[in-house]
Write a protein that holds these residues in place. Sequence first.
Motif, PDB file in Angstrom:
ATOM      1  N   ASP A 126      33.430  91.580  -5.817  1.00 33.57           N
ATOM      2  CA  ASP A 126      33.115  90.156  -5.651  1.00 33.57           C
ATOM      3  C   ASP A 126      32.253  89.652  -6.805  1.00 33.57           C
ATOM      4  O   ASP A 126      32.482  88.579  -7.354  1.00 33.57           O
ATOM      5  CB  ASP A 126      32.358  89.917  -4.331  1.00 33.57           C
ATOM      6  CG  ASP A 126      33.241  90.103  -3.110  1.00 33.57           C
ATOM      7  OD1 ASP A 126      34.404  89.690  -3.156  1.00 33.57           O
ATOM      8  OD2 ASP A 126      32.748  90.659  -2.105  1.00 33.57           O
ATOM      9  N   ASN A 129      34.245  89.438 -10.012  1.00 32.33           N
ATOM     10  CA  ASN A 129      35.165  88.304  -9.976  1.00 32.33           C
ATOM     11  C   ASN A 129      34.438  86.989 -10.247  1.00 32.33           C
ATOM     12  O   ASN A 129      34.915  86.143 -11.018  1.00 32.33           O
ATOM     13  CB  ASN A 129      35.860  88.245  -8.610  1.00 32.33           C
ATOM     14  CG  ASN A 129      36.985  87.226  -8.573  1.00 32.33           C
ATOM     15  OD1 ASN A 129      37.770  87.108  -9.513  1.00 32.33           O
ATOM     16  ND2 ASN A 129      37.083  86.485  -7.480  1.00 32.33           N
ATOM     17  N   ARG A 151      39.730  77.858 -10.396  1.00 31.71           N
ATOM     18  CA  ARG A 151      39.690  79.304 -10.142  1.00 31.71           C
ATOM     19  C   ARG A 151      38.269  79.765  -9.801  1.00 31.71           C
ATOM     20  O   ARG A 151      38.077  80.618  -8.927  1.00 31.71           O
ATOM     21  CB  ARG A 151      40.215  80.073 -11.360  1.00 31.71           C
ATOM     22  CG  ARG A 151      41.741  80.034 -11.486  1.00 31.71           C
ATOM     23  CD  ARG A 151      42.200  80.468 -12.868  1.00 31.71           C
ATOM     24  NE  ARG A 151      41.809  81.820 -13.191  1.00 31.71           N
ATOM     25  CZ  ARG A 151      42.552  82.906 -12.967  1.00 31.71           C
ATOM     26  NH1 ARG A 151      43.734  82.782 -12.388  1.00 31.71           N
ATOM     27  NH2 ARG A 151      42.134  84.104 -13.330  1.00 31.71           N
ATOM     28  N   LEU A 154      37.441  78.605  -6.249  1.00 31.22           N
ATOM     29  CA  LEU A 154      38.154  79.428  -5.273  1.00 31.22           C
ATOM     30  C   LEU A 154      37.557  80.834  -5.191  1.00 31.22           C
ATOM     31  O   LEU A 154      37.522  81.442  -4.107  1.00 31.22           O
ATOM     32  CB  LEU A 154      39.640  79.502  -5.630  1.00 31.22           C
ATOM     33  CG  LEU A 154      40.417  78.210  -5.380  1.00 31.22           C
ATOM     34  CD1 LEU A 154      41.823  78.313  -5.959  1.00 31.22           C
ATOM     35  CD2 LEU A 154      40.481  77.884  -3.886  1.00 31.22           C
ATOM     36  N   ALA A 155      37.053  81.340  -6.304  1.00 33.54           N
ATOM     37  CA  ALA A 155      36.397  82.655  -6.292  1.00 33.54           C
ATOM     38  C   ALA A 155      35.137  82.609  -5.434  1.00 33.54           C
ATOM     39  O   ALA A 155      34.815  83.582  -4.726  1.00 33.54           O
ATOM     40  CB  ALA A 155      36.055  83.091  -7.714  1.00 33.54           C
ATOM     41  N   ALA A 157      34.748  80.659  -2.858  1.00 36.34           N
ATOM     42  CA  ALA A 157      35.238  80.655  -1.478  1.00 36.34           C
ATOM     43  C   ALA A 157      35.674  82.053  -1.041  1.00 36.34           C
ATOM     44  O   ALA A 157      35.371  82.494   0.079  1.00 36.34           O
ATOM     45  CB  ALA A 157      36.401  79.667  -1.346  1.00 36.34           C
ATOM     46  N   GLU A 158      36.358  82.759  -1.923  1.00 38.57           N
ATOM     47  CA  GLU A 158      36.812  84.111  -1.601  1.00 38.57           C
ATOM     48  C   GLU A 158      35.635  85.048  -1.344  1.00 38.57           C
ATOM     49  O   GLU A 158      35.729  85.985  -0.537  1.00 38.57           O
ATOM     50  CB  GLU A 158      37.670  84.655  -2.739  1.00 38.57           C
ATOM     51  CG  GLU A 158      39.028  83.971  -2.855  1.00 38.57           C
ATOM     52  CD  GLU A 158      39.746  84.322  -4.154  1.00 38.57           C
ATOM     53  OE1 GLU A 158      39.160  85.062  -4.976  1.00 38.57           O
ATOM     54  OE2 GLU A 158      40.875  83.837  -4.348  1.00 38.57           O
ATOM     55  N   THR A 160      33.130  84.532   0.317  1.00 35.21           N
ATOM     56  CA  THR A 160      32.635  84.408   1.701  1.00 35.21           C
ATOM     57  C   THR A 160      33.286  85.437   2.621  1.00 35.21           C
ATOM     58  O   THR A 160      32.772  85.711   3.706  1.00 35.21           O
ATOM     59  CB  THR A 160      32.922  83.010   2.276  1.00 35.21           C
ATOM     60  OG1 THR A 160      34.354  82.833   2.430  1.00 35.21           O
ATOM     61  CG2 THR A 160      32.373  81.910   1.377  1.00 35.21           C
ATOM     62  N   GLY A 161      34.432  85.966   2.197  1.00 36.65           N
ATOM     63  CA  GLY A 161      35.163  86.895   3.039  1.00 36.65           C
ATOM     64  C   GLY A 161      35.946  86.224   4.145  1.00 36.65           C
ATOM     65  O   GLY A 161      36.527  86.899   5.004  1.00 36.65           O
ATOM     66  N   SER A 162      35.987  84.888   4.137  1.00 42.54           N
ATOM     67  CA  SER A 162      36.692  84.140   5.182  1.00 42.54           C
ATOM     68  C   SER A 162      37.979  83.544   4.623  1.00 42.54           C
ATOM     69  O   SER A 162      37.944  82.652   3.766  1.00 42.54           O
ATOM     70  CB  SER A 162      35.798  83.013   5.718  1.00 42.54           C
ATOM     71  OG  SER A 162      36.553  82.119   6.528  1.00 42.54           O
ATOM     72  N   ALA A 163      39.104  84.016   5.139  1.00 43.69           N
ATOM     73  CA  ALA A 163      40.393  83.490   4.688  1.00 43.69           C
ATOM     74  C   ALA A 163      40.545  82.021   5.084  1.00 43.69           C
ATOM     75  O   ALA A 163      41.105  81.218   4.334  1.00 43.69           O
ATOM     76  CB  ALA A 163      41.534  84.315   5.279  1.00 43.69           C
ATOM     77  N   THR A 166      38.444  79.892   2.730  1.00 43.66           N
ATOM     78  CA  THR A 166      39.096  79.867   1.422  1.00 43.66           C
ATOM     79  C   THR A 166      40.280  78.904   1.430  1.00 43.66           C
ATOM     80  O   THR A 166      40.473  78.134   0.485  1.00 43.66           O
ATOM     81  CB  THR A 166      39.566  81.278   1.023  1.00 43.66           C
ATOM     82  OG1 THR A 166      38.433  82.155   0.993  1.00 43.66           O
ATOM     83  CG2 THR A 166      40.229  81.266  -0.341  1.00 43.66           C
TER      84      THR A 166
END
Length: 232
Positions: A126, A129, A151, A154-155, A157-158, A160-163, A166
């Motif tokens: 994480d 990224n 990008r 969005l990274a 958001a990613e 957070t571990g929450s699909a 995201t």
Amino acid sequence: MPVQDALFRPVRAGNAFEETVERLMQAIRLGVVGPGERLPAERELATRLGVSRVTLREAIRSLQDAGYVESRRGRYGGTFVKSPVPVPAPDRRVDPEELADALTLRAAVETGAAECAAARALGPSDRRNLVARLTECRDATLEEYRRKDSRLHLAIAEATGSASLTAAVADARTRVNALLDRIPLLAPNLAHSNEQHEVIVAGIVAGEPEAARRAMAEHLDGTALLLRGFLS
């Protein structure tokens, strides 16, 4: 209070360039300074807006590049509103409610994403990224910038571990990108955005949820100021 005094009141500190652009665009679009008319003198305008002359010059130069004003030299020189004032093509006009809805959604989900990412114990992937996307955005050309900027967001958001979160950020970003495509890219704003990105990612990596949320909120407010200035 005269309309000019209301529009040319001191701006807030966080997004001085963006808010200066918004104020000038409001004055132009509302006809407070009409086609062919001169803006207040630089020194006076900088004082009224509470910004440095450097910031004001950057804002005026950006509007000049976008075709809204022109500079004239000589005894009767200054910065004049173009005549006629450029108007958006029919396919580039925005419903005020659509704009407000997109900005409200983005503010809710992206500040929440920054806060949640900072509150989570991030793994090495994480962190890598986030740093990679941050560097990519900072080094992007003008033509690549919005894609690289997306990008990075969005990274975050990613991280957070929450699909679901995201996906919500992706939806909000898609709507905002469609609006951003209708306004010019302003180099001073992109430089400022990159500085704000650094603060946001630093807050996330350091595990400081409130700092990350505040930094993201200020960043999004800068974009909102430009969108409202050009599209409202």
